[in-house]
Design a protein around this motif. Structure first.
Motif, mmCIF file in Angstrom:
data_model
loop_
_atom_site.group_PDB
_atom_site.id
_atom_site.type_symbol
_atom_site.label_atom_id
_atom_site.label_comp_id
_atom_site.label_asym_id
_atom_site.label_seq_id
_atom_site.Cartn_x
_atom_site.Cartn_y
_atom_site.Cartn_z
ATOM 1 N N GLU A 46 0.849 -1.187 0.000
ATOM 2 C CA GLU A 46 0.000 0.000 0.000
ATOM 3 C C GLU A 46 0.891 1.245 0.000
ATOM 4 O OE1 GLU A 46 -2.757 -0.127 3.219
ATOM 5 O OE2 GLU A 46 -3.571 -2.085 2.645
ATOM 6 N N PHE A 47 0.358 2.351 -0.544
ATOM 7 C CA PHE A 47 1.189 3.538 -0.735
ATOM 8 C C PHE A 47 0.461 4.804 -0.290
ATOM 9 C CE2 PHE A 47 2.716 0.270 -3.508
ATOM 10 C CZ PHE A 47 4.090 0.376 -3.416
ATOM 11 N N LYS A 48 1.274 5.749 0.183
ATOM 12 C CA LYS A 48 0.774 7.047 0.628
ATOM 13 C C LYS A 48 1.674 8.145 0.064
ATOM 14 C CE LYS A 48 -0.700 5.100 5.101
ATOM 15 N NZ LYS A 48 -0.522 5.197 6.566
ATOM 16 N N LYS A 49 1.290 9.376 0.340
ATOM 17 C CA LYS A 49 2.086 10.527 -0.099
ATOM 18 C C LYS A 49 3.532 10.417 0.397
ATOM 19 C CE LYS A 49 2.722 15.449 0.792
ATOM 20 N NZ LYS A 49 2.249 16.631 1.556
ATOM 21 N N GLU A 50 3.701 9.868 1.598
ATOM 22 C CA GLU A 50 5.036 9.771 2.199
ATOM 23 C C GLU A 50 6.003 8.977 1.323
ATOM 24 O OE1 GLU A 50 2.355 10.824 5.555
ATOM 25 O OE2 GLU A 50 2.221 9.519 3.802
ATOM 26 N N ASP A 51 5.486 8.070 0.506
ATOM 27 C CA ASP A 51 6.361 7.266 -0.354
ATOM 28 C C ASP A 51 6.981 8.074 -1.485
ATOM 29 O OD1 ASP A 51 6.293 4.485 0.661
ATOM 30 O OD2 ASP A 51 4.144 4.705 0.356
ATOM 31 N N LEU A 52 6.421 9.237 -1.768
ATOM 32 C CA LEU A 52 6.927 10.064 -2.868
ATOM 33 C C LEU A 52 7.924 11.084 -2.332
ATOM 34 C CD1 LEU A 52 3.597 10.597 -4.819
ATOM 35 C CD2 LEU A 52 5.383 8.885 -5.224
ATOM 36 N N GLY A 53 8.888 10.599 -1.591
ATOM 37 C CA GLY A 53 9.881 11.476 -1.008
ATOM 38 C C GLY A 53 11.163 10.755 -0.676
ATOM 39 N N ILE A 54 12.155 11.542 -0.281
ATOM 40 C CA ILE A 54 13.449 11.025 0.168
ATOM 41 C C ILE A 54 13.731 11.603 1.547
ATOM 42 C CG2 ILE A 54 15.951 11.124 -0.214
ATOM 43 C CD1 ILE A 54 14.574 9.152 -2.059
ATOM 44 N N PHE A 55 14.124 10.742 2.470
ATOM 45 C CA PHE A 55 14.389 11.149 3.845
ATOM 46 C C PHE A 55 15.852 11.534 4.015
ATOM 47 C CE2 PHE A 55 15.482 10.246 8.294
ATOM 48 C CZ PHE A 55 14.515 10.989 8.948
ATOM 49 N N ASP A 56 16.087 12.672 4.670
ATOM 50 C CA ASP A 56 17.434 13.162 4.964
ATOM 51 C C ASP A 56 17.753 12.871 6.428
ATOM 52 O OD1 ASP A 56 19.823 14.511 5.261
ATOM 53 O OD2 ASP A 56 18.939 16.516 5.135
ATOM 54 N N LYS A 58 20.305 13.592 8.138
ATOM 55 C CA LYS A 58 21.003 14.663 8.841
ATOM 56 C C LYS A 58 20.029 15.656 9.467
ATOM 57 C CE LYS A 58 24.615 18.166 8.315
ATOM 58 N NZ LYS A 58 25.623 18.768 7.388
ATOM 59 N N THR A 59 19.007 16.045 8.704
ATOM 60 C CA THR A 59 18.049 17.040 9.197
ATOM 61 C C THR A 59 16.810 16.400 9.811
ATOM 62 O OG1 THR A 59 16.889 17.198 7.076
ATOM 63 C CG2 THR A 59 18.791 18.662 7.404
ATOM 64 N N GLY A 60 16.562 15.102 9.503
ATOM 65 C CA GLY A 60 15.348 14.453 9.981
ATOM 66 C C GLY A 60 14.116 14.863 9.201
ATOM 67 N N LYS A 61 14.305 15.462 8.023
ATOM 68 C CA LYS A 61 13.197 15.937 7.201
ATOM 69 C C LYS A 61 13.080 15.097 5.928
ATOM 70 C CE LYS A 61 12.480 19.604 9.837
ATOM 71 N NZ LYS A 61 11.245 19.788 10.632
ATOM 72 N N THR A 62 11.876 15.093 5.347
ATOM 73 C CA THR A 62 11.628 14.398 4.094
ATOM 74 C C THR A 62 11.339 15.405 2.995
ATOM 75 O OG1 THR A 62 10.731 12.471 5.254
ATOM 76 C CG2 THR A 62 10.208 12.668 2.919
ATOM 77 N N ILE A 63 11.983 15.226 1.839
ATOM 78 C CA ILE A 63 11.744 16.053 0.660
ATOM 79 C C ILE A 63 10.732 15.322 -0.214
ATOM 80 C CG2 ILE A 63 12.803 17.261 -1.291
ATOM 81 C CD1 ILE A 63 13.852 18.091 1.511
ATOM 82 N N TYR A 64 9.589 15.958 -0.494
ATOM 83 C CA TYR A 64 8.500 15.315 -1.223
ATOM 84 C C TYR A 64 8.352 15.881 -2.628
ATOM 85 C CZ TYR A 64 6.738 13.760 3.351
ATOM 86 O OH TYR A 64 6.599 13.193 4.592
ATOM 87 N N LEU A 65 7.792 15.077 -3.517
ATOM 88 C CA LEU A 65 7.319 15.609 -4.791
ATOM 89 C C LEU A 65 6.231 16.646 -4.497
ATOM 90 C CD1 LEU A 65 6.971 12.538 -7.205
ATOM 91 C CD2 LEU A 65 8.975 13.949 -6.727
ATOM 92 N N GLY A 66 6.252 17.748 -5.239
ATOM 93 C CA GLY A 66 5.277 18.816 -5.036
ATOM 94 C C GLY A 66 5.728 19.890 -4.066
ATOM 95 N N TYR A 118 20.958 9.864 2.724
ATOM 96 C CA TYR A 118 19.640 9.884 2.078
ATOM 97 C C TYR A 118 19.102 8.473 1.862
ATOM 98 C CZ TYR A 118 20.921 14.726 1.026
ATOM 99 O OH TYR A 118 21.301 16.038 1.127
ATOM 100 N N LEU A 119 17.822 8.288 2.132
ATOM 101 C CA LEU A 119 17.173 7.001 1.921
ATOM 102 C C LEU A 119 15.681 7.231 1.733
ATOM 103 C CD1 LEU A 119 16.875 5.143 5.345
ATOM 104 C CD2 LEU A 119 17.749 7.456 5.147
ATOM 105 N N THR A 120 14.964 6.206 1.289
ATOM 106 C CA THR A 120 13.520 6.350 1.122
ATOM 107 C C THR A 120 12.848 6.263 2.488
ATOM 108 O OG1 THR A 120 12.841 4.023 0.925
ATOM 109 C CG2 THR A 120 13.792 5.063 -1.049
ATOM 110 N N PRO A 121 11.600 6.705 2.584
ATOM 111 C CA PRO A 121 10.895 6.606 3.869
ATOM 112 C C PRO A 121 10.728 5.170 4.371
ATOM 113 C CG PRO A 121 9.819 8.208 2.457
ATOM 114 C CD PRO A 121 10.835 7.512 1.604
ATOM 115 N N ARG A 122 10.975 4.181 3.487
ATOM 116 C CA ARG A 122 10.907 2.776 3.916
ATOM 117 C C ARG A 122 12.295 2.206 4.199
ATOM 118 N NH1 ARG A 122 5.603 -0.105 1.393
ATOM 119 N NH2 ARG A 122 4.364 1.775 1.055
ATOM 120 N N ASN A 123 13.239 3.104 4.476
ATOM 121 C CA ASN A 123 14.599 2.728 4.882
ATOM 122 C C ASN A 123 15.393 2.010 3.782
ATOM 123 O OD1 ASN A 123 15.196 3.519 7.747
ATOM 124 N ND2 ASN A 123 13.272 2.445 8.072
ATOM 125 N N ILE A 124 15.075 2.286 2.532
ATOM 126 C CA ILE A 124 15.849 1.727 1.422
ATOM 127 C C ILE A 124 16.878 2.757 0.962
ATOM 128 C CG2 ILE A 124 15.762 0.885 -0.953
ATOM 129 C CD1 ILE A 124 14.655 -1.089 1.072
#
Length: 202
Positions: A46-56, A58-66, A118-124
């Motif tokens: 299953e997928f959500k908006k969170e999957d359309l991003g990359i987690f940093d 260092k900052t603890g923030k996620t960069i999303y599409l849009g 940098y990694l995906t929100p699913r730790n990849i």
């Protein structure tokens, strides 16, 4: 009597610590140092908006599409435009981002991107193989020896995995691709992008 009192206070102390730990997990009041990890709770397949991003990490923030460029620059610092055909912006750790109308339309973790940051929100991250990608994301829309792709269609705020990319040109900005491409030496490139960028690089 003293033993009972000790047990009572010990139980209270444990409960207080547990509550504080849960509150900190939600609000991040206390930092324990070291790289941060995504707090995304997902269901495989299953997928959500969170999957359309990359987690940093260092900052603890996620960069999303849009996301707007101004927001990204506040998190990562000002990027430098890469002088090639695609004209992506490169940020610290060599994360590359493409903007359309001042909004993120593609994110790339490449061969030379900092794989520890940098990694995906699913730790990849760059270090993961195809099997580990499929364990995290489920059965892909398309895959072979070099590529594992997930095609997502957005309908209102719901993201649905689809088997193939649409022929309707109007759906190119509501269709998204999470792409894991393995090159020479099994080096992983990760692209998260909308379908319009995948077709036109714009």
């Amino acid at each position: 009597m003293k033993a009972k009192r000790f047990v009572f206070f010990f139980v209270i102390l444990v409960l207080i610590i547990a509550v504080l730990w849960l509150l900190n997990d939600k609000f991040k009041v206390i930092s324990f140092g070291g790289p941060k990890t995504p707090g995304y709770h997902y269901t495989i397949g299953e997928f959500k908006k969170e999957d359309l991003g990359i987690f940093d990490r260092k900052t603890g923030k996620t960069i999303y599409l849009g996301m707007k460029k101004e927001e990204v620059d506040k998190i990562l610092g000002k990027g430098e435009e890469v002088n090639d055909m695609v004209k992506m912006h490169e940020y610290p750790g060599k994360l590359q981002i493409k903007y359309r109308l001042d909004q993120v339309c593609a994110i790339r973790i490449g061969d030379d991107t900092d794989g520890d940051r940098y990694l995906t929100p699913r730790n990849i991250s760059k270090q993961n193989n195809q099997g580990e990608v499929k364990v995290a994301y489920g059965n892909p829309s398309s895959d072979n020896n070099e590529i594992v792709d997930y095609f997502l269609n957005k309908d209102n705020e719901t993201y649905r995995l689809i088997d193939s990319l649409p022929s309707d040109r109007d759906k190119r900005t509501t269709t998204f691709i999470i792409d894991f491409t393995y090159g020479e030496g099994n080096k992983l490139n990760i692209y998260i992008m909308d379908y319009l960028f995948a077709q036109t690089f714009q």
